[in-house]
Design an enzyme around this catalytic site. Sequence first.
Site, short mmCIF file in Angstrom:
data_model
loop_
_atom_site.label_atom_id
_atom_site.label_comp_id
_atom_site.label_asym_id
_atom_site.label_seq_id
_atom_site.Cartn_x
_atom_site.Cartn_y
_atom_site.Cartn_z
N GLY A 5 0.86 -1.20 0.00
CA GLY A 5 0.00 0.00 0.00
C GLY A 5 0.88 1.23 0.00
O GLY A 5 2.04 1.19 -0.43
N ARG A 6 0.33 2.32 0.53
CA ARG A 6 1.08 3.58 0.51
C ARG A 6 2.40 3.48 1.28
O ARG A 6 3.44 3.94 0.81
CB ARG A 6 0.22 4.69 1.12
CG ARG A 6 -0.91 5.12 0.23
CD ARG A 6 -1.90 5.96 1.01
NE ARG A 6 -2.69 5.10 1.87
CZ ARG A 6 -4.02 5.10 1.92
NH1 ARG A 6 -4.70 5.95 1.20
NH2 ARG A 6 -4.68 4.28 2.69
N ARG A 46 -1.81 -8.67 -1.92
CA ARG A 46 -3.03 -9.35 -2.38
C ARG A 46 -3.25 -9.11 -3.86
O ARG A 46 -3.55 -10.01 -4.63
CB ARG A 46 -4.25 -8.83 -1.61
CG ARG A 46 -4.66 -9.72 -0.48
CD ARG A 46 -5.93 -9.26 0.12
NE ARG A 46 -5.93 -7.80 0.24
CZ ARG A 46 -6.86 -7.11 0.86
NH1 ARG A 46 -7.87 -7.72 1.39
NH2 ARG A 46 -6.80 -5.79 0.94
N ILE A 90 6.00 -3.33 10.96
CA ILE A 90 5.45 -2.02 11.34
C ILE A 90 3.96 -1.97 10.98
O ILE A 90 3.37 -0.89 10.98
CB ILE A 90 6.20 -0.84 10.65
CG1 ILE A 90 6.25 -1.04 9.13
CG2 ILE A 90 7.57 -0.65 11.24
CD1 ILE A 90 6.60 0.23 8.38
N ARG A 138 0.77 -4.45 11.84
CA ARG A 138 -0.09 -4.67 13.00
C ARG A 138 0.35 -5.93 13.72
O ARG A 138 0.80 -6.90 13.10
CB ARG A 138 -1.54 -4.88 12.56
CG ARG A 138 -2.34 -3.61 12.41
CD ARG A 138 -2.64 -2.96 13.76
NE ARG A 138 -3.41 -1.74 13.63
CZ ARG A 138 -2.90 -0.52 13.45
NH1 ARG A 138 -1.60 -0.34 13.38
NH2 ARG A 138 -3.69 0.54 13.36
N GLU A 192 -0.65 -6.08 22.17
CA GLU A 192 0.02 -4.90 22.73
C GLU A 192 -1.00 -4.07 23.55
O GLU A 192 -2.18 -4.09 23.24
CB GLU A 192 0.66 -4.05 21.61
CG GLU A 192 -0.33 -3.46 20.65
CD GLU A 192 0.35 -2.72 19.48
OE1 GLU A 192 1.22 -3.31 18.82
OE2 GLU A 192 -0.02 -1.56 19.25
N HIS A 226 5.15 0.81 19.37
CA HIS A 226 4.18 1.30 18.37
C HIS A 226 4.31 2.82 18.18
O HIS A 226 3.35 3.57 18.38
CB HIS A 226 2.75 0.92 18.78
CG HIS A 226 1.80 0.90 17.62
ND1 HIS A 226 0.70 0.08 17.54
CD2 HIS A 226 1.79 1.62 16.46
CE1 HIS A 226 0.05 0.29 16.42
NE2 HIS A 226 0.68 1.22 15.74
N ILE A 227 5.50 3.23 17.77
CA ILE A 227 5.77 4.67 17.59
C ILE A 227 5.95 5.03 16.11
O ILE A 227 6.51 6.07 15.79
CB ILE A 227 7.00 5.13 18.40
CG1 ILE A 227 8.25 4.31 18.01
CG2 ILE A 227 6.73 5.07 19.89
CD1 ILE A 227 9.57 4.92 18.51
N GLY A 228 5.48 4.15 15.22
CA GLY A 228 5.70 4.37 13.78
C GLY A 228 5.31 5.76 13.29
O GLY A 228 5.99 6.36 12.46
C1 8YV Z 1 -1.31 4.97 15.48
C2 8YV Z 1 -1.10 3.32 13.58
O1 8YV Z 1 -0.48 5.76 16.25
O2 8YV Z 1 -2.21 4.82 12.17
C3 8YV Z 1 -2.08 3.66 12.54
O3 8YV Z 1 -2.75 2.73 12.04
O4 8YV Z 1 -0.79 2.20 13.78
C4 8YV Z 1 -0.46 4.39 14.38
O5 8YV Z 1 -0.07 5.42 13.55
C5 8YV Z 1 -1.97 3.96 16.36
O6 8YV Z 1 -2.88 3.20 15.64
C6 8YV Z 1 -2.74 4.63 17.48
O7 8YV Z 1 -3.61 5.58 16.96
#
Ligand code: 8YV
Length: 331
Positions: free
Chosen positions: A159-160, A182, A241, A243, A272, A290-292
């Site tokens: 995806g993006r 997919r 990164i 889920r 998590e 989860h700081i992506g």
């Molecule tokens: C969020 C993320 O910070 O946007 C998403 O899907 O995984 C993260 O950027 C997290 O979901 C909490 O909002």
Amino acid sequence: MNTAARPRILIARAIFPEVVEKLSQHFEVEANPSDELWPRDELARRLQGKQGVFTTGGERIDAALLAQCPELKICANMAVGYNNFDLAAMTAAGVLGTNAPDVLTETTADMGFALLMAAARRVTESEHFLRAGKWDRWAYDMLIGQDVYGATLGILGMGRIGRAIARRGALGFNMPVIYHNRSRLPAEAEAEVRARYVSKDELLRQSDHLVLVVPYSAESHHAIGAAELAQMKPTATLVNIGRGGVVDDAALAQALLDKRIAAAGLDVFEGEPKLNPALLKCSNVVLTPHIGSATVPTRMAMAGLAADNLIGYLTTGKALTPLNPEVIGQR
Ligand code: 8YV
């Protein structure tokens, strides 16, 4: 303005005060500045009489909750992922869901690359070694890792964010890029990010570094488990990164302990914020909470987009990034 006529919304978690302020210009707002984690029944109680809710990805919105909140019209997620929404149940209830795509693409791709490099070059392991006072000499194989520049980059989920990672690899690090998704990208899109479509088996076998950017669903549950890890190169790194739940974390911990693969970088985990304790025992994994998307401009943009979806939908009937646009105009 007649405040009694203004829509009422709930902001489920603490967010930037500027965004609360902006929402307060349009709505009667109940916010959560102390950032309490409301149990489901408390969330349902606070949603009584509210037309909108600002969610952050952790609040489950399903048929049972919706049945208790008949006035609710929109749930605006401050996240691109929306596996906290039962979208079918929302559509059935005529409730719009919105997410926050695009604004976090480059930031999250940066984090994917940070984890890839940290895992391949053993950055956190090196720091722990140094801080523990273990660095007393040079050695030819001290904390020796794998190359990133010129190595084969594999991407599962194009995806993006996947495409943004491909661009970094191809253009910045001279990496041959292979991917599985997919659906295959159109030829121009493949050419733009210099990526070659391969089967999942080929992706597992050929990647020097494999980055996972797939959303969680029943279909993607444990897409990477013991059987898949067994197909990877023993020198490979795995980065997640996307889920939690896409990787079988117990199987990954075992593969890391057994050195079935060289290293991993994980920003997301099954269940998590708890994580499989076996992962904590592995020295060859880089772990981040989860700081992506966690940069100031990106989190501001995500919150701003969620707020604009609420404002747009509840004041003019239009939303910027609707997930189930078929409900628009139904109520
Ligand atoms: C969020 C993320 O910070 O946007 C998403 O899907 O995984 C993260 O950027 C997290 O979901 C909490 O909002």
